[in-house]
Design a protein around this motif. Structure first.
Motif, PDB file in Angstrom:
ATOM      1  N   LEU A 229      12.380   3.795  13.001  1.00 11.44           N
ATOM      2  CA  LEU A 229      13.469   3.398  13.912  1.00 11.44           C
ATOM      3  C   LEU A 229      14.719   3.301  13.575  1.00 11.44           C
ATOM      4  O   LEU A 229      15.270   3.443  12.273  1.00 11.44           O
ATOM      5  N   PRO A 230      15.721   3.450  14.430  1.00  7.40           N
ATOM      6  CA  PRO A 230      17.329   3.494  14.249  1.00  7.40           C
ATOM      7  C   PRO A 230      17.881   2.061  13.629  1.00  7.40           C
ATOM      8  O   PRO A 230      16.946   1.191  13.658  1.00  7.40           O
ATOM      9  N   ASP A 231      18.890   2.299  13.102  1.00  6.23           N
ATOM     10  CA  ASP A 231      19.512   1.027  12.268  1.00  6.23           C
ATOM     11  C   ASP A 231      19.759  -0.024  13.177  1.00  6.23           C
ATOM     12  O   ASP A 231      20.546   0.314  14.292  1.00  6.23           O
ATOM     13  N   PHE A 232      19.360  -1.350  13.053  1.00  4.69           N
ATOM     14  CA  PHE A 232      19.437  -2.324  14.099  1.00  4.69           C
ATOM     15  C   PHE A 232      21.070  -2.648  14.444  1.00  4.69           C
ATOM     16  O   PHE A 232      21.429  -2.722  15.472  1.00  4.69           O
TER      17      PHE A 232
ATOM     18  N   GLU B 283      23.562  10.923  15.444  1.00  5.48           N
ATOM     19  CA  GLU B 283      23.099  11.764  14.249  1.00  5.48           C
ATOM     20  C   GLU B 283      21.684  11.347  14.038  1.00  5.48           C
ATOM     21  O   GLU B 283      20.878  12.180  13.913  1.00  5.48           O
ATOM     22  N   GLU B 284      21.436  10.165  13.876  1.00  6.56           N
ATOM     23  CA  GLU B 284      19.989   9.444  13.511  1.00  6.56           C
ATOM     24  C   GLU B 284      19.053   9.943  14.790  1.00  6.56           C
ATOM     25  O   GLU B 284      17.985  10.289  14.512  1.00  6.56           O
TER      26      GLU B 284
END
Length: 307
Positions: A2-5, A43-44
């Protein structure tokens, strides 16, 4: 993965505002911090989210797709946090109450309605009955609180309050009354103990606890036998039966004030002050009261004290 919240949060504000500067203001950070967060999110994810042209930004199809996922999540999160705050600051829950039939049907509902108006998240269940039936339900946890009326704890039908925490709510005067025609026919020769003791009475129980309490209070003695042609646990039914000439009855003075003023009922008095009926609120002694219970007890004692 999961991406950073936090980066998703920044993305949400940028997409919704359509501006990096507006998102920075909403988040109370610098524009540079917003731009850096977006770059790291891209980028993520490995996709471009915005097309930058001079000072304007345009969402890409990937950004639109991501926003359709993030927006309901943020809305649900915001609603959940608000609900937590409301639960902390507002009263919610259900209180299970018990009360004597007349008090619970006529005097209590108005107070409950005002309390719910002030605290919309609160609910009540109300069981009407004799205190001797309600008190055991408080003791075993079937009721949270119960209103009981105790005008003479020595009577066999008086509830035993040992082991309960009792809070005095209000006092009401109990009076002996009859129909004017009954008074003329039966009490023309006087209103002393001996004469009254021979007359028929309407009471709330076959053992006539209200009438016995009235005699004990006014004459300090109780007739060995009382004639009770009708026993009914309803103040209005007692008043109706007495109005029809069935006998004398005992009721709260406020319940017959209107009929008395109209000359439809007569109150039998002695030199002593009227018998007092104390309405008491009880709860289990060992039970720790909730914030809802504490607030309600404080409210209802104040609301009913002056009535």
């Amino acid at each position: 993965m999961l991406p950073d919240f936090n980066r998703l949060r920044v993305f949400f504000h940028v997409h919704r505002a359509g501006s990096v500067s507006a998102a920075a203001q909403a988040l109370h950070v610098t524009q540079s911090a917003v731009s850096q967060s977006l770059a790291k999110l891209e980028e993520e994810l490995g996709v471009q989210l915005f097309v930058r042209r001079h000072r304007a930004i345009t969402p890409t199809p990937a950004a639109a797709s991501l926003f359709s996922v993030v927006e309901p999540f943020v809305a649900a999160l915001q609603g959940g946090v608000e609900a937590i705050h409301r639960a902390r600051d507002e009263l919610t829950g259900t209180l299970r109450l018990g009360a004597p039939a007349e008090f619970g049907a006529r005097r209590l509902p108005e107070a409950l309605a005002r309390f719910v108006d002030e605290h919309p998240g609160v609910r009540f269940t109300l069981e009407l009955g004799h205190p001797t039936a309600l008190v055991p339900k408080v003791e075993d946890g079937q009721l949270d609180l119960a209103f009981v009326d105790v005008f003479d704890v020595r009577l066999p039908t008086a509830p035993r309050l040992a082991g309960l925490r009792a809070i005095e709510v209000m006092d009401e005067a109990l009076v002996l009354f009859c129909a004017p025609a009954f008074e003329r026919a039966q009490l023309a020769g006087g209103r002393g103990y001996a004469r009254l003791a021979k007359l028929p009475f309407v009471d709330y129980h076959p053992t006539a606890p209200a009438v016995r309490g009235w005699f004990r209070h006014h004459f300090e003695r109780v007739p060995a036998r009382l004639c009770v042609p009708l026993a009914v646990e309803s103040v209005q039914a007692v008043i109706a039966a007495v109005s029809a000439g069935m006998g004398l009855g005992v009721a709260p003075s406020h319940a017959i004030d209107r009929a008395r003023a109209a000359g439809e009922l007569t109150v039998i008095t002695t030199r002593r002050r009227p018998l007092s009926n104390r309405i008491t609120l009880v709860r289990a002694f060992e039970r720790v009261p909730t914030r809802l219970e504490q607030t309600f007890v404080s409210y209802v004692t104040e609301a009913l004290a002056g009535r």
